[in-house]
Scaffold this active site. Structure first.
Site, PDB file in Angstrom:
ATOM      1  N   ARG A 123     -11.444   8.933   4.560  1.00  0.00           N
ATOM      2  CA  ARG A 123     -10.435   9.019   3.870  1.00  0.00           C
ATOM      3  C   ARG A 123      -9.251   9.612   4.482  1.00  0.00           C
ATOM      4  O   ARG A 123      -9.201  10.529   5.481  1.00  0.00           O
ATOM      5  CB  ARG A 123     -10.796  10.048   2.682  1.00  0.00           C
ATOM      6  CG  ARG A 123      -9.962  10.249   1.469  1.00  0.00           C
ATOM      7  CD  ARG A 123      -9.397   9.104   0.675  1.00  0.00           C
ATOM      8  NE  ARG A 123      -9.115   9.420  -0.514  1.00  0.00           N
ATOM      9  CZ  ARG A 123      -8.245   8.621  -1.483  1.00  0.00           C
ATOM     10  NH1 ARG A 123      -8.293   7.250  -0.858  1.00  0.00           N
ATOM     11  NH2 ARG A 123      -7.851   8.927  -2.521  1.00  0.00           N
ATOM     12  N   THR A 407      -7.675  -2.174  -3.391  1.00  0.00           N
ATOM     13  CA  THR A 407      -8.753  -1.819  -2.611  1.00  0.00           C
ATOM     14  C   THR A 407      -9.880  -3.201  -2.524  1.00  0.00           C
ATOM     15  O   THR A 407      -9.429  -4.185  -3.057  1.00  0.00           O
ATOM     16  CB  THR A 407      -9.585  -0.633  -3.076  1.00  0.00           C
ATOM     17  OG1 THR A 407      -8.494   0.225  -3.565  1.00  0.00           O
ATOM     18  CG2 THR A 407     -10.712  -0.008  -2.538  1.00  0.00           C
ATOM     19  N   THR A 425      -9.354   0.791   1.705  1.00  0.00           N
ATOM     20  CA  THR A 425      -8.128   0.686   0.980  1.00  0.00           C
ATOM     21  C   THR A 425      -6.786   0.965   1.694  1.00  0.00           C
ATOM     22  O   THR A 425      -6.907   1.709   2.535  1.00  0.00           O
ATOM     23  CB  THR A 425      -8.260   1.660  -0.407  1.00  0.00           C
ATOM     24  OG1 THR A 425      -7.291   1.337  -1.210  1.00  0.00           O
ATOM     25  CG2 THR A 425      -8.300   3.023   0.050  1.00  0.00           C
ATOM     26  N   ASP A 447      -2.631   9.390  -4.431  1.00  0.00           N
ATOM     27  CA  ASP A 447      -3.867   9.649  -5.072  1.00  0.00           C
ATOM     28  C   ASP A 447      -4.007  11.176  -5.584  1.00  0.00           C
ATOM     29  O   ASP A 447      -4.988  11.503  -6.077  1.00  0.00           O
ATOM     30  CB  ASP A 447      -5.020   9.416  -4.249  1.00  0.00           C
ATOM     31  CG  ASP A 447      -5.501   7.734  -4.629  1.00  0.00           C
ATOM     32  OD1 ASP A 447      -4.872   7.270  -5.707  1.00  0.00           O
ATOM     33  OD2 ASP A 447      -6.536   7.193  -4.070  1.00  0.00           O
ATOM     34  N   SER A 473     -11.553   7.244  -6.130  1.00  0.00           N
ATOM     35  CA  SER A 473     -12.690   6.644  -7.023  1.00  0.00           C
ATOM     36  C   SER A 473     -13.717   5.923  -6.278  1.00  0.00           C
ATOM     37  O   SER A 473     -14.808   5.384  -6.776  1.00  0.00           O
ATOM     38  CB  SER A 473     -11.808   5.948  -8.062  1.00  0.00           C
ATOM     39  OG  SER A 473     -11.185   6.742  -9.161  1.00  0.00           O
TER      40      SER A 473
END
Length: 590
Positions: A123, A407, A425, A447, A473
C-alpha cells in the site's frame, strides 16, 4: 445444502446446477443456471475454464495479454510469484486505468509445501509533508473530490513494485531481470487498445481529460485512440528496463523517482512527495489474517486492508441459513445485503493503518460480538444499521472517504500448487491523471478521510498522517480446507464495493456449490447504509420483485463495476477458473 468437501461435491453440483430440473423455490437451487440467465438477459457469459494437466497451472486476470505473460513465465518453470511480476508489468501497460508501476497492491501467497499463507502489503504511504487537513479547502470544508484527485497532493509513494520484489525474493525461482520481457516488448512494439480502455479514453472522466492523459492517448493524426489502434510506450519500456536491472530502486530512486516527484510538485495544488519519501518506502510482510468459515479457513490481507471486515461478514452469515437457501431464494439475498450493511457500518468506523491507530481486529471477529451483530439479520431489510462497539474498540469518527473503482485483481496457481491472489490499483480511473516515465501516478491518498474529525471532535481512524497507509477495501482472498490445503482464491476491484463482490463470490462457491465462473456471474448486490445497488437482469425470475417486498429496492441498476477473478480446486485436483464478464479478463491454464 450439506457442507461437504468441495472436491467431493463438485461433480454432483455441476450436474445438478446445469441440468435445469424443477422450478425454483425458496431453499432450492433446482433449475438455476447462472450462465443461461446471463445469456437471456443480453449479457455475454464466460465459458468455465479448467486446467487438468499434471501439476495444473492457471492465471486469471483482467487482460488476455497479461494472462499470456504469466503463463509464459510458468512454462519456463517460474513460480506463482514470478508469474505475478510479469502479469503486473503487462497490466500496468495495457490496463493503465486500473493499476501499474505508479500504484500499490496487496498480495496473499500460499506456499504449497509449508501450507503457510503470507500477506504482503504494498500500500502507498503519505509523504512526510502530508498534513491531516491537506484535503480541506480554505473555507474549512473538504475539497471537491475530483479537485483533490487531480492534484499533486493525491499521490502517495507507489508500493506495488517494492512489494513484488520482496515477495519474489521469498518465493521466486527465476531471475527478477527476466520477468519483464513480455511487458517490455509490448511497450516497445505497441499493443492493441482494447474496447474497455478505448471507452475510458473517450469518457468524461476528469482524469481522461487531464493534459498527460490527452497527450498519451492522442494518435499521430490528432485524434483520440480508439479500440483496435496500436499504442506504443517507449518510456514505459525504459522504466521496466531500469526496474529489471535495479529492482525497486529503478522506480523509487534516480531519474524515475525524480520524474515522479517533479510531476506531483506541479500545480494545481502541488504535493510534497520527495525523493527521501520514496527511498524510505518499505513493503510489509506478515502471516495472513485467517478465520474459520464452516469447513474452510479464509485468509486475506491485514489492515490497512479491510479484509477483516470481509471475515466479519462471513462470520455473521455463518450464523444464518444462507447455505441452505441458494441464489433463487430472495431471503438469501436479504441475508447477504444485511450482512454487508453491518460490515460496512463497522468498517467505516474502525479500519485504518494499525501503525497509527488501534484497529479492533480481534473485537470485530469476537464470537459474542459477531453473534450480536448477526442477530440483526432477518428476512426483511430494516433501517440502516449503526456501527457497533466491538471489544477493544476506541471512540472513532464516522468516515468521509470516497473510493472509486480503478483497480484490478488476478490469481496465479503454479505447477507446484503455490498460489498468488493479488489486488492492485492506482486508485481511480487513470489514477491522478498525471504521468511520469510512461505510467500514471496513483491518487491513493484520496482514500484517506478528507476530514480528520467529526463535528463533535472525534478523530477519524483513516485521517491523513505522514508515512501512513490509507485504508483500503482491497481484500485478496485465499481459501484453505481445515488441513491447510488450497481450495480457492478470489478477489475483485470495485472501490468500496470490493467487499460485497468478494463476499458474493465466496458464498457462491463455498455455500451454494457453484463453479467459480457461475459465482462470478451472479448478480452483484452492494448494500451500504440506506443504499442498495445491483443488476436486476441477472436475477432469477421473481427475485427482484420479492426483494422489493422485503425492503430492498435498487436505486442504482447499472452494471456493477466488479472485476472478479478466481480459481477453485475441483475433483481430482483440476483447477476451475473464472473471469468477470463485466470486464475483459480471461482465465487460462494448462
Amino acid at each position: 445444502m450439506p457442507l461437504f468437501s468441495v472436491r467431493r461435491l463438485a461433480p454432483l453440483l455441476l450436474v445438478s446446477l446445469l441440468a435445469g430440473c424443477a422450478g425454483p423455490g425458496p431453499g432450492s437451487m433446482a433449475g438455476f443456471n447462472p450462465l443461461a440467465l446471463l445469456s437471456a438477459s443480453g449479457q455475454t457469459p464466460q465459458t468455465p475454464v479448467q486446467a487438468t494437466g499434471k501439476g495444473p497451472v492457471m492465471v486469471a486476470a483482467a487482460n488476455p495479454l497479461a494472462v499470456e505473460a504469466g503463463l509464459a513465465v510458468l512454462r519456463r518453470g517460474g513460480t506463482a510469484v514470478d508469474a505475478a511480476v510479469a502479469v503486473q508489468a503487462v497490466l500496468g501497460l495495457v490496463e493503465p486505468q486500473s493499476s501499474g508501476l505508479g500504484g500499490g497492491a496487496f498480495l496473499v501467497h500460499y506456499n504449497a509445501r509449508t501450507r503457510a499463507v503470507t500477506a504482503y502489503d504494498g500500500r502507498e504511504t503519505a509523504p512526510a509533508g502530508a498534513t491531516p487537513d491537506m484535503f480541506m479547502g480554505t473555507d474549512g470544508k473538504p475539497l471537491p473530490f475530483f479537485q483533490a484527485v487531480l492534484s499533486g497532493r493525491s499521490t502517495g509513494v507507489p508500493g506495488a513494485v517494492a512489494m513484488l520484489s520482496r515477495a519474489q525474493k521469498d518465493h521466486g525461482r527465476l531471475a527478477w531481470s527476466g520477468l519483464f520481457v513480455d511487458a517490455e516488448r509490448l511497450a516497445d512494439e505497441g499493443f492493441v487498445v482494447s474496447p474497455r480502455l478505448a471507452g475510458l479514453i473517450a469518457s468524461r472522466l476528469p482524469q481522461a481529460a487531464a493534459p498527460d492523459a490527452v497527450r498519451y492517448f492522442t494518435g499521430p493524426d490528432g485524434a483520440r485512440l480508439k479500440a483496435g489502434d496500436r499504442l506504443v510506450n517507449p518510456a514505459y519500456a525504459r522504466t521496466l528496463r531500469a526496474i529489471a536491472a535495479q529492482g525497486p530502486a529503478g522506480l523509487l530512486a534516480g531519474e524515475t523517482a525524480a520524474a515522479i516527484a517533479a510531476r506531483t510538485a506541479a500545480e494545481p495544488l502541488p504535493g510534497t512527495l520527495t525523493l527521501s519519501d520514496m527511498a524510505a518506502y518499505r513493503p510489509k510482510q506478515a502471516p495472513a489474517l485467517c478465520q474459520p468459515y464452516r469447513i474452510y479457513r479464509i485468509c486475506t490481507a491485514n489492515p490497512a486492508s479491510s479484509g477483516v471486515s470481509l471475515l466479519q461478514a462471513l462470520a455473521m452469515l455463518e450464523k444464518t441459513d444462507i447455505a441452505r437457501r441458494g441464489p433463487t431464494d430472495p431471503v438469501a439475498w436479504v441475508q447477504l445485503a444485511e450482512a454487508e450493511r453491518l460490515m460496512y457500518a463497522d468498517r467505516d468506523r474502525y479500519i485504518g493503518d494499525p501503525a497509527f491507530v488501534a484497529v479492533p481486529v480481534r473485537g470485530l471477529l469476537d464470537p459474542a460480538y459477531v453473534a450480536s451483530r448477526a442477530a440483526l439479520i432477518g428476512d426483511h431489510a430494516g433501517p440502516a444499521p449503526a456501527h457497533g462497539r466491538p471489544p477493544g474498540a476506541p471512540r472513532r469518527a464516522s468516515d468521509k472517504t470516497a473510493e472509486p473503482g480503478g483497480t484490478s485483481h488476478f490469481v496465479v496457481v503454479d505447477g507446484e500448487g503455490n498460489v498468488v491472489s493479488m489486488t492492485t490499483t492506482v486508485e481511480s480511473i487513470f489514477g491522478s491523471g498525471r504521468m511520469a516515465a510512461g505510467f500514471f501516478l496513483n491518487n491513493q491518498l484520496t482514500d484517506f478521510s478528507f476530514s480528520p474529525t467529526d463535528p463533535d471532535g472525534a478523530a477519524a481512524a483513516n485521517a491523513v498522517a505522514p508515512g501512513k497507509r490509507p485504508r483500503s477495501s482491497m481484500s485478496p482472498v485465499i481459501v484453505l480446507d481445515r488441513q491447510g490445503r488450497f481450495v480457492a482464491a478470489v478477489g475483485s476491484p470495485g472501490g468500496s464495493s470490493i467487499l460485497s463482490y468478494n463476499l458474493k463470490a465466496l458464498v457462491g462457491v463455498l455455500d451454494w456449490g457453484l463453479t467459480m465462473q457461475q459465482a462470478i456471474d451472479l448478480p452483484n448486490l452492494v448494500a451500504r447504509g440506506e443504499s442498495f445497488s445491483s443488476e436486476p437482469a441477472r436475477y432469477p425470475p421473481g427475485v427482484v420483485e420479492a426483494l422489493a417486498q422485503r425492503g430492498i429496492v435498487f436505486r442504482a441498476t447499472g452494471g456493477e463495476n466488479s472485476g472478479l477473478h478466481g480459481v477453485i480446486v475441483r475433483e481430482g485436483g483440476r483447477l476451475d477458473g473464472g473471469a468477470d464478464s463485466r470486464r475483459e479478463g480471461v482465465a487460462r491454464g494448462f
